[in-house]
Design an enzyme around this catalytic site. Structure first.
Site, PDB file in Angstrom:
ATOM      1  CD1 TRP A 196      -9.187  -5.467   0.693  1.00  0.00           C
ATOM      2  CD2 TRP A 196      -8.063  -6.085  -1.118  1.00  0.00           C
ATOM      3  NE1 TRP A 196      -8.308  -4.458   0.382  1.00  0.00           N
ATOM      4  CE2 TRP A 196      -7.602  -4.812  -0.726  1.00  0.00           C
ATOM      5  CE3 TRP A 196      -7.500  -6.687  -2.252  1.00  0.00           C
ATOM      6  CZ2 TRP A 196      -6.603  -4.129  -1.414  1.00  0.00           C
ATOM      7  CZ3 TRP A 196      -6.502  -6.000  -2.940  1.00  0.00           C
ATOM      8  CH2 TRP A 196      -6.067  -4.746  -2.526  1.00  0.00           C
TER       9      TRP A 196
ATOM     10  CE1 TYR B 276      -7.002   3.925   1.062  1.00  0.00           C
ATOM     11  CE2 TYR B 276      -6.503   2.342  -0.676  1.00  0.00           C
ATOM     12  CZ  TYR B 276      -6.303   2.826   0.607  1.00  0.00           C
ATOM     13  OH  TYR B 276      -5.398   2.199   1.427  1.00  0.00           O
TER      14      TYR B 276
ATOM     15  NE  ARG C  50      -9.626   0.614  -0.510  1.00  0.00           N
ATOM     16  CZ  ARG C  50      -9.533   0.855   0.791  1.00  0.00           C
ATOM     17  NH1 ARG C  50      -8.648   0.175   1.524  1.00  0.00           N
ATOM     18  NH2 ARG C  50     -10.299   1.754   1.369  1.00  0.00           N
TER      19      ARG C  50
ATOM     20  CG  ASP D 196      -5.569   6.932   3.594  1.00  0.00           C
ATOM     21  OD1 ASP D 196      -6.609   6.903   4.273  1.00  0.00           O
ATOM     22  OD2 ASP D 196      -4.534   6.323   3.924  1.00  0.00           O
TER      23      ASP D 196
ATOM     24  CD  GLU E 293      -2.231  -1.353   2.868  1.00  0.00           C
ATOM     25  OE1 GLU E 293      -2.558  -0.302   3.464  1.00  0.00           O
ATOM     26  OE2 GLU E 293      -2.308  -2.479   3.388  1.00  0.00           O
TER      27      GLU E 293
END
Length: 475
Positions: A432, A62, A60, A64, A15
């Site tokens: 997920w 996005y 993914r 944050d 990530e």
């Protein structure tokens, strides 16, 4: 060998949070990070009505907390595959930045957007690069952590991103090996923001909780260099394999694992002395050397699955050369591969001209520009384009990772489902583990095995989408 299951083919993910800013030629028009983020994610929100989505490549994407774009890679089961999907995140965000600049220009706002893959902003706020490794449920995470922590706090010697430390009450400005070392405060904890541990114990396996556990590592730096990224993940992968296999590892358990992480970051010689729980001492460099010695022997017996053993031999070779460079002070054999070495050399070129002043604004500018991922702008992408640093993968493989999910893991099913639904304009929801069709009738599949890239239930979902294709409107 232990009775713990050995996951030679291991699911992994990364990530990455990015810093964003914008510079306008119009002095009276300054965009806040929140405004930049809105422009950046405008195409995503327009298409998906959300700033938190799963993409056709299984990852993914996005926004944050703190207006940080973040990409969490699809599940990967080999080292180079993971690198390709991590770099694919850079490409996807650069594409969004290009679209945002065009949208701003259309509104008469001449602005350049910058995307930084680093971990600390100009006022000291920290954002992360988190690694995820699948481990067996039978492994007790705190026991595992005790074996991992000596390696984790010294790993910055081999894969830190480097940064200029600001002057504080207790320290003069200078060079740090790691951007995250000053930001973590515990060895093991269930918190991520309050205490920032090295290993997070929050139990979110994203799979069958009876079989799997997700080890969440949040101490690592974001890496610009592909070989450094490979060394960071590959060395950790080897140590996890050895622990699971019951390899007789040296007893390096530390009396207080977190107490010297900042000292290590300030010492490029690796000579920081660490107190062992058994009463002895060891240097930071020795921890890495002893772990490397065990990993080198392990390569001769590890099952050749997941990441190929020959690829891990490349990891061990770079690991060996970096530790030799630290021991001798001669970094010439790694100065095209290791992030902090590349950056330190670059900074020293300017430092000599600036009278050795580590606090000079020009150095801070170079430090930040090193992490700008935008091609043609960032210093590291420029070094890469000129062939002045080494690669581990290729532009072609990274471009392929932008478009399609990994073929060997559960991500393949997710990517296939998303791509099919987008083509038909079908309303779906994914995470997920779950794939869900929202209309005309709800259909859902739960995927609890991250290793499974084939599933007849997903085939049935795709058939259902095809059967109702005429009901989804234009696409």
């Amino acid at each position: 060998m232990s009775q713990v299951q050995l996951y030679s083919r291991r699911i992994m993910g990364v990530e990455t949070e990015y810093g964003i800013t914008a510079v306008s030629s119009q002095k009276n028009r300054t965009l806040t990070p929140e405004e930049v983020a809105r422009y950046l994610f405008r195409p995503v929100v327009q298409r998906y009505a959300s700033s938190n989505i799963f993409t056709p490549n299984g990852s993914r994407l996005y926004l944050d907390v703190g207006s940080h774009p973040e990409v969490a890679t699809a599940e990967c089961d080999s080292l180079t595959q993971l690198l390709n999907y991590e770099r694919a995140g850079d490409v996807m965000l650069n594409d969004l930045a290009c679209q945002a600049e065009k949208a701003l220009a259309h509104e008469g706002i001449d602005t350049r957007i910058y995307l930084f893959k680093n971990n600390v902003d100009s006022v000291g706020n920290s954002y992360g690069c988190h690694e995820n490794y699948l481990v067996g449920r039978e492994l007790v995470l705190r026991n595992l952590a005790r074996q991992l922590l000596p390696f984790m706090i010294t790993r910055q010697l081999i894969c830190g991103a480097g940064m200029i430390a600001r002057a504080t009450a207790g320290n003069q400005p200078g060079f740090l090996l790691s951007q995250r070392a000053d930001q973590v405060w515990e060895g093991v904890s269930s918190a991520t923001t309050r205490s920032r541990p090295i290993i997070n114990t929050r139990d979110e396996p994203h799979g069958d909780s009876h079989r799997f556990r997700r080890m969440h590592v949040i101490v690592g730096d974001s890496n610009m260099s592909e070989p450094t990224f490979a060394l960071k993940v590959g060395s950790t992968l080897l140590l996890l394999e050895m622990i699971e296999a019951g390899v007789d590892l040296p007893d390096l358990e530390l009396a207080d694992p977190i107490s010297h992480i900042r000292d290590i970051s300030r010492d490029i010689t690796g000579s920081t002395v660490l107190d062992l729980k058994n009463g002895g001492t060891v240097t930071a460099l020795s921890v890495q050397e002893q772990t490397l010695a065990a990993a080198t022997q392990w390569l001769d017996q590890r099952p050749d699955k997941g990441t190929p053993t020959e690829e891990l031999r490349r990891v061990v070779d770079l690991w060996q050369r970096q530790l030799e460079a630290i021991a001798t002070g001669d970094f010439s054999r790694v100065d095209r591969e290791i992030d902090w070495v590349i950056k330190r050399n670059l900074l020293h070129r300017y430092l000599d001209r600036l009278g050795g002043d580590w606090s000079h604004p020009k150095l801070a500018q170079v430090d930040l520009a090193f992490h700008d991922i935008r091609p043609g702008r960032g210093l590291f992408p420029l070094l890469e384009a000129k062939g002045l640093v080494d690669r581990w993968s290729s532009d072609e493989d990274i471009a392929a990772a932008v478009l399609e999910a990994p073929a060997t893991t559960r991500a393949h099913l997710r990517g296939q489902f998303i791509t099919h639904a987008e083509h038909l304009g079908a309303p779906i929801t994914t995470d997920w583990v779950h794939l869900k069709i929202n209309a005309p009738q709800t259909q859902m599949v739960e995927l609890t095995d991250p290793f499974a890239a084939v599933d007849s239930r997903v085939d049935a979902l795709l058939d259902y989408l095809d059967e109702h294709a005429g009901e989804y409107g234009e696409h």
